[in-house]
Design an enzyme around this catalytic site. Structure first.
Site, PDB file in Angstrom:
ATOM      1  N   LYS A  63     -24.148   0.693 -13.530  1.00  0.00           N
ATOM      2  CA  LYS A  63     -24.238   0.879 -14.981  1.00  0.00           C
ATOM      3  C   LYS A  63     -25.697   0.803 -15.410  1.00  0.00           C
ATOM      4  O   LYS A  63     -26.577   0.383 -14.658  1.00  0.00           O
ATOM      5  CB  LYS A  63     -23.426  -0.203 -15.710  1.00  0.00           C
ATOM      6  CG  LYS A  63     -24.067  -1.588 -15.678  1.00  0.00           C
ATOM      7  CD  LYS A  63     -23.311  -2.593 -16.520  1.00  0.00           C
ATOM      8  CE  LYS A  63     -24.082  -3.917 -16.548  1.00  0.00           C
ATOM      9  NZ  LYS A  63     -23.388  -4.985 -17.283  1.00  0.00           N
ATOM     10  N   THR A  70     -20.049 -10.078 -25.303  1.00  0.00           N
ATOM     11  CA  THR A  70     -19.421  -9.195 -26.293  1.00  0.00           C
ATOM     12  C   THR A  70     -18.281  -8.381 -25.688  1.00  0.00           C
ATOM     13  O   THR A  70     -17.618  -7.633 -26.411  1.00  0.00           O
ATOM     14  CB  THR A  70     -20.464  -8.238 -26.884  1.00  0.00           C
ATOM     15  OG1 THR A  70     -21.017  -7.434 -25.836  1.00  0.00           O
ATOM     16  CG2 THR A  70     -21.587  -9.013 -27.575  1.00  0.00           C
TER      17      THR A  70
END
Length: 319
Positions: A198, A229
């Site tokens: 990523k 988050t």
């Protein structure tokens, strides 16, 4: 476990009182008598209401939300015990905040993890006991002994008992930085490892570039040290399902769960999220698919070892 006597005392700040009570109960001691409150203007007010002179003292305090308030509570508790002539002060920090700021990513960035290490040392801590630092090099930021416990054995044990057929499993690292942790997890379960490649265009935002490894038809277990988050695990779980995974599970040591985390977990294909109670999970964040495991046993054993001047190296990997 049962330690009795006036030479050891356990205190707690307000960050995670249930965990502190559980640890103290397993050791066989009550929490020390103290008041951790606020003045009317918000300043932290600390009162130690029992004699600690010459005692081996432990302060249990995670530096989780509200991070700065909990950090200041910890620092002032350390200072209060030091000025009361405590024999040795150990800061027990199940979740070490500011650990993600461990290096300069761009010009003029602070290294806040080093600053926090300095603050703890200057306040008067003689040693630190923590679990799963986000960056292991933070151990080198301290000029006092630091013991880092591992959450992987607790999480891996839960998963090995949950699934009867381990041949259907694959452990997935959500990024390159978590490969070492995920590999140890996979080795414990004796299952394959896959890696998600990523990139982060900005803080708390991630984009999946590629998945290295075979996940088709497998039950995938995402392993990370913390979930903040939940953007990474949501995006990763969706990518795994698109690549043919049959089910996706996730586990982490520290459930920070800030911002839109709960909403993202609700809207993700994650069947179960397993995390440890280094950070308390408030009622409004409790979902049916979130499982919380306790770290009280391993912290109680570590405190007993430190008090008895016994090596705790076996606790890093046992279970």
């Amino acid at each position: 476990m049962n330690i009795q006597g006036k030479d050891i005392k356990i205190f707690a700040g307000n960050s995670n009182i249930p965990l502190a009570q559980e640890i103290a109960a397993k050791i066989g001691l009550p929490l020390g008598e103290s008041i951790v409150g606020r003045f009317s203007d918000g300043e932290t007010a600390i009162s130690i209401n029992e004699v600690v002179r010459g005692s081996d003292t432990f302060i249990i305090q995670s530096t989780c939300t509200p991070v700065n308030d909990n950090l200041v509570e910890l620092l002032i508790l350390i200072d209060a015990l030091k000025r009361a002539s405590a024999g040795r002060i150990t800061a027990v920090i199940p979740y070490f905040g500011y650990a993600r700021q461990d290096r300069k990513v761009k010009a003029r960035d602070p290294i806040s993890a080093k600053l926090v290490a300095n603050l703890l040392t200057v306040a008067g801590a003689d040693r630190v006991l923590t679990m799963d630092l986000h960056a292991t090099q933070i151990q080198g930021f301290f000029d006092i002994p630091l013991d880092q416990l591992m959450g992987t054995p607790i999480l891996a044990k839960y998963m090995s008992e949950k699934f009867t057929n381990l041949d259907d499993l694959v452990v997935v690292s959500p990024d390159i930085g978590s490969v070492s942790r995920s590999r140890k997890f996979a080795e414990r379960l004796e299952v394959p490892l896959a890696i998600i490649d990523k990139r982060r265009p900005k803080a708390n935002v991630c984009e999946i570039m590629n998945i290295i490894g075979d996940v088709r038809g497998k039950k995938a277990i995402l392993v990370d040290d913390l979930i903040d988050t939940a953007g990474t695990v949501k995006t990763a779980s969706e990518a795994l399902m698109e690549m043919g995974a049959s089910e996706v599970y996730a586990c982490c040591t520290h459930g920070v769960l800030s911002g839109q985390a709960i909403e993202r977990i609700k809207n993700s294909p994650i069947k179960e999220l397993v995390m440890l109670n280094t950070i308390p999970l408030p009622k409004e964040k409790r979902l049916d698919n979130i499982t919380v495991l306790s770290v009280a046993d391993i912290f109680a054993e570590a405190i007993e070892c430190i008090y008895g001047n016994i090596s705790i190296s076996t606790l890093f990997t046992q279970r």
